[in-house]
Structures are given as C-alpha cells and as structure tokens.
Motif scaffolding. Sequence first.
Motif, PDB file in Angstrom:
ATOM      1  N   LEU A  81     -10.195   1.578  -9.610  1.00 20.09           N
ATOM      2  CA  LEU A  81     -10.025   0.757 -10.618  1.00 20.09           C
ATOM      3  C   LEU A  81      -8.553   0.018 -10.287  1.00 20.09           C
ATOM      4  CD1 LEU A  81     -11.036  -0.937 -12.910  1.00 20.09           C
ATOM      5  CD2 LEU A  81     -10.034   0.849 -14.283  1.00 20.09           C
ATOM      6  N   ARG A  82      -7.682   0.870 -10.012  1.00 16.15           N
ATOM      7  CA  ARG A  82      -6.103   0.374  -9.811  1.00 16.15           C
ATOM      8  C   ARG A  82      -6.065  -0.669  -8.584  1.00 16.15           C
ATOM      9  NH1 ARG A  82      -1.570   1.435 -12.213  1.00 16.15           N
ATOM     10  NH2 ARG A  82       0.471   0.719 -11.222  1.00 16.15           N
ATOM     11  N   MET A  83      -6.934  -0.112  -7.554  1.00 18.68           N
ATOM     12  CA  MET A  83      -6.906  -1.057  -6.373  1.00 18.68           C
ATOM     13  C   MET A  83      -7.643  -2.046  -6.294  1.00 18.68           C
ATOM     14  SD  MET A  83      -6.976   1.489  -2.889  1.00 18.68           S
ATOM     15  CE  MET A  83      -8.133   2.416  -3.274  1.00 18.68           C
ATOM     16  N   ARG A 129      -7.278   5.115   1.501  1.00 18.50           N
ATOM     17  CA  ARG A 129      -7.294   3.892   2.335  1.00 18.50           C
ATOM     18  C   ARG A 129      -8.595   3.498   3.029  1.00 18.50           C
ATOM     19  NH1 ARG A 129      -2.260   6.702   4.093  1.00 18.50           N
ATOM     20  NH2 ARG A 129      -0.460   5.303   3.592  1.00 18.50           N
ATOM     21  N   TYR A 130      -9.567   4.454   3.037  1.00 16.21           N
ATOM     22  CA  TYR A 130     -11.094   3.880   3.304  1.00 16.21           C
ATOM     23  C   TYR A 130     -11.418   2.871   2.328  1.00 16.21           C
ATOM     24  CZ  TYR A 130     -15.876   4.108   3.465  1.00 16.21           C
ATOM     25  OH  TYR A 130     -17.258   3.911   3.395  1.00 16.21           O
ATOM     26  N   LEU A 131     -11.216   3.331   0.980  1.00 17.95           N
ATOM     27  CA  LEU A 131     -11.534   2.342  -0.043  1.00 17.95           C
ATOM     28  C   LEU A 131     -10.847   0.936   0.188  1.00 17.95           C
ATOM     29  CD1 LEU A 131     -12.068   4.597  -3.033  1.00 17.95           C
ATOM     30  CD2 LEU A 131     -13.822   3.576  -1.852  1.00 17.95           C
ATOM     31  N   ALA A 132      -9.404   1.058   0.562  1.00 20.98           N
ATOM     32  CA  ALA A 132      -8.708  -0.188   0.626  1.00 20.98           C
ATOM     33  C   ALA A 132      -9.158  -1.091   1.905  1.00 20.98           C
ATOM     34  CB  ALA A 132      -7.172   0.293   0.870  1.00 20.98           C
ATOM     35  N   SER A 133      -9.600  -0.183   2.913  1.00 21.35           N
ATOM     36  CA  SER A 133     -10.260  -0.901   4.077  1.00 21.35           C
ATOM     37  C   SER A 133     -11.385  -1.633   3.507  1.00 21.35           C
ATOM     38  CB  SER A 133     -10.557  -0.072   5.213  1.00 21.35           C
ATOM     39  OG  SER A 133     -11.616   0.667   5.069  1.00 21.35           O
ATOM     40  N   PRO A 191       2.990 -10.128  -2.750  1.00 22.13           N
ATOM     41  CA  PRO A 191       2.949 -10.273  -1.151  1.00 22.13           C
ATOM     42  C   PRO A 191       2.387 -11.603  -1.088  1.00 22.13           C
ATOM     43  CG  PRO A 191       1.518  -8.505  -1.997  1.00 22.13           C
ATOM     44  CD  PRO A 191       2.522  -8.788  -3.061  1.00 22.13           C
ATOM     45  N   PRO A 192       2.340 -12.390  -0.157  1.00 21.74           N
ATOM     46  CA  PRO A 192       1.335 -13.464   0.150  1.00 21.74           C
ATOM     47  C   PRO A 192      -0.017 -12.905  -0.097  1.00 21.74           C
ATOM     48  CG  PRO A 192       3.017 -13.208   1.866  1.00 21.74           C
ATOM     49  CD  PRO A 192       3.211 -12.098   0.989  1.00 21.74           C
ATOM     50  N   ARG A 193      -1.031 -13.904  -0.371  1.00 20.60           N
ATOM     51  CA  ARG A 193      -2.155 -13.530  -0.696  1.00 20.60           C
ATOM     52  C   ARG A 193      -3.015 -13.027   0.506  1.00 20.60           C
ATOM     53  NH1 ARG A 193      -4.717 -12.028  -5.104  1.00 20.60           N
ATOM     54  NH2 ARG A 193      -6.660 -11.357  -4.369  1.00 20.60           N
ATOM     55  N   SER A 194      -2.784 -13.324   1.654  1.00 20.57           N
ATOM     56  CA  SER A 194      -3.409 -12.924   3.064  1.00 20.57           C
ATOM     57  C   SER A 194      -2.990 -11.681   3.291  1.00 20.57           C
ATOM     58  CB  SER A 194      -2.842 -13.828   4.031  1.00 20.57           C
ATOM     59  OG  SER A 194      -1.495 -13.807   4.323  1.00 20.57           O
ATOM     60  N   LEU A 195      -1.762 -11.006   2.724  1.00 14.39           N
ATOM     61  CA  LEU A 195      -1.137  -9.941   2.834  1.00 14.39           C
ATOM     62  C   LEU A 195      -1.645  -8.582   1.783  1.00 14.39           C
ATOM     63  CD1 LEU A 195       2.386 -10.154   4.647  1.00 14.39           C
ATOM     64  CD2 LEU A 195       0.015 -10.011   5.555  1.00 14.39           C
ATOM     65  N   VAL A 196      -2.276  -9.072   0.678  1.00 17.57           N
ATOM     66  CA  VAL A 196      -2.457  -8.208  -0.266  1.00 17.57           C
ATOM     67  C   VAL A 196      -3.357  -6.880  -0.122  1.00 17.57           C
ATOM     68  CG1 VAL A 196      -3.775  -8.076  -2.572  1.00 17.57           C
ATOM     69  CG2 VAL A 196      -2.313  -9.944  -1.985  1.00 17.57           C
ATOM     70  N   PRO A 197      -4.404  -6.903   0.982  1.00 21.92           N
ATOM     71  CA  PRO A 197      -5.083  -5.862   1.232  1.00 21.92           C
ATOM     72  C   PRO A 197      -4.229  -4.688   2.115  1.00 21.92           C
ATOM     73  CG  PRO A 197      -6.383  -7.608   2.034  1.00 21.92           C
ATOM     74  CD  PRO A 197      -5.045  -8.197   1.583  1.00 21.92           C
ATOM     75  N   ALA A 198      -3.133  -4.972   2.327  1.00 23.27           N
ATOM     76  CA  ALA A 198      -1.826  -4.155   3.280  1.00 23.27           C
ATOM     77  C   ALA A 198      -1.396  -3.180   2.111  1.00 23.27           C
ATOM     78  CB  ALA A 198      -1.315  -4.933   3.945  1.00 23.27           C
ATOM     79  N   ALA A 205      -6.204  -5.893  -5.742  1.00 21.02           N
ATOM     80  CA  ALA A 205      -6.804  -7.030  -4.938  1.00 21.02           C
ATOM     81  C   ALA A 205      -6.962  -8.154  -5.780  1.00 21.02           C
ATOM     82  CB  ALA A 205      -8.337  -6.018  -4.539  1.00 21.02           C
ATOM     83  N   VAL A 206      -7.355  -8.049  -7.046  1.00 22.59           N
ATOM     84  CA  VAL A 206      -7.698  -9.449  -7.663  1.00 22.59           C
ATOM     85  C   VAL A 206      -6.336 -10.130  -7.993  1.00 22.59           C
ATOM     86  CG1 VAL A 206      -8.647 -10.219  -9.852  1.00 22.59           C
ATOM     87  CG2 VAL A 206      -9.958  -8.520  -8.732  1.00 22.59           C
ATOM     88  N   THR A 207      -5.492  -9.375  -8.577  1.00 21.70           N
ATOM     89  CA  THR A 207      -3.884  -9.885  -9.044  1.00 21.70           C
ATOM     90  C   THR A 207      -3.236 -10.137  -8.023  1.00 21.70           C
ATOM     91  OG1 THR A 207      -3.140  -7.893  -9.680  1.00 21.70           O
ATOM     92  CG2 THR A 207      -4.557  -8.990 -11.404  1.00 21.70           C
ATOM     93  N   GLY A 208      -3.105  -9.145  -7.039  1.00 27.86           N
ATOM     94  CA  GLY A 208      -1.998  -9.192  -5.797  1.00 27.86           C
ATOM     95  C   GLY A 208      -0.958  -8.506  -6.151  1.00 27.86           C
TER      96      GLY A 208
END
Length: 272
Positions: A261-263, A11-15, A219-226, A267-270
């Motif tokens: 790599l998967r995250m 989750r740190y890397l996701a942030s 998910p909507p592009r704006s929500l992809v990071p979640a 992030a790129v594809t959504g």
Amino acid sequence: MSGLRDSDRDRYLASLLTPVAQRGAVAALYAFNAEIARIRDVVREPLPGEVRLQYWRDLLEGAAHGSTEANPIAAALLDAVRTHRLPIAALTGMIEARVFDLYDDPMETTAMFEGYAGETAAALVQLASLVLDPDAAARSADMAGHAGVAQAVAGALLLMPTNRARGQLYLPLEILSAVGLDREGFLAGDDKVRVSAAIEAFAGLGRDHLRKARAAGRPPRSLVPAYLPVSLSEPVLIAAQRRGAAILDGTVRPPQWRRQLRMLRAAVTGAF
C-alpha cells in the motif's frame, strides 16, 4: 525475472509499477543486486563468495567464460547495460562494495557506512533512474545519494538479528563508541540501554539522510518508480528508534500489505 519475486519481493513489486518500456531493465538491475547481496547467505567461507563476485566482474568487463544464455539474470543485465548505456563503473562498484559482506570486519565510521551505502543502495537508485530518464537522473544524483543511505540504514536494521547471529555488524563503531559500547558489547546485547542508544542513533542517521533527500522536493515524475523501494524506509527507521534493543529479537518490517500500500501511494503521489 520470476526469481526476483522470491529474492527481493519489495523491489519485484516496485518493478511492476515501472513503465512497461523500462520494466525489464529495472527488474534486471534489481535481480543483479539481489544476486550479489545474498552471496553471504549461500556460502560458508569468503573465498567462494569472492569467486561468485568475480563472475559478475568478468561478465561486465567482457571477460566472461562461456555463454550467458544459461544465466537469465546475466543476459538481462547485459541487455540493460547495452540498451540504456549504463555505466559499468557503477555496477562494478556495487560488486566491490559487496566484498565487505563476505567478512566480519567492522564498519569503522559513519562515513565508511555512507560510502558503502553510496556504492550499493544509492547506486541502484541512480542506475534505475538512468534507465527511466537519463537527463532527469543527472539532475537528481544528490537526492539518490541521500535516499540510498536512508534505505541502506533501514536494510541494515531489518537484517540486524541475522547479521548479529553470525557476528557481522554494519552499525559503525563510531556510533558504538559514542554510547560507551564496543563491537563485542553490542553483539552480546546485554547492556540494553546502550544498545538501544546505538540503534536509535543509527536509525537517526537514516532519518537524517531521508530528510536531506526530501529537502529537494519530490523526484521528477519520470523517476518516481526508482524511489518506490525507498518509500519503505521511514516506517522501519521510526520503529527502530522506538524499539531500540528490542529489534535484536524481533522484526520492524511492516506486514506485506502495508508495504504494498505504501509503494502504491508513493507511485501515485511521487512522495517517498
């Protein structure tokens, strides 16, 4: 949130893949989650754990004693709540759900596990979504719910060796009964065939919820990071179904570089 890097590296890397404007608030949510999720690991008895959870309840309900300046996670969480008008009920719900972690009571049914997952992993996805885009988050609640259950199943599978060693079991008794096992039989691990069947069914529950989450599309592009942490669930679920009882003596967690790599791909594809 340097502590998040050590307590929950994924989750740190996701942030870090979250837009700068929302990064601090999302990291605060993840750090708060890591704090309440690890309480069982740092206390020997349930009562001290209850006290730690009560600290967070008091903080969120405005009844904290003293300043929060000495606790950077608490300060960051309160700032995120104020700035993004996050629902206190969802955060206190996460705390209440974590009381289960402190005891060795069984998870009776799949519905009970789904409720636990909804209050923990799914709530965290939805809270991060509210920080990122409140309007889109409201339209994606069902997706967050199913994604959170899938993620919670994967997490329970990853932690199964540790939890089993201390007599704790998140795999629902309903599933155990269906394959001819009880709690003690599963924890003993002697009947490899039935243990494997139970693990395969539990992983299948996670994959079913992942399919339901994906059925609504990306998910909507704006929500992809979640949803980036959710993207790590499928390899764990698939590996658990394949390995069955063997996961009790090993790990199904992919190596760090594969997870990163998967995250990044998500992030790129959504696509999670």
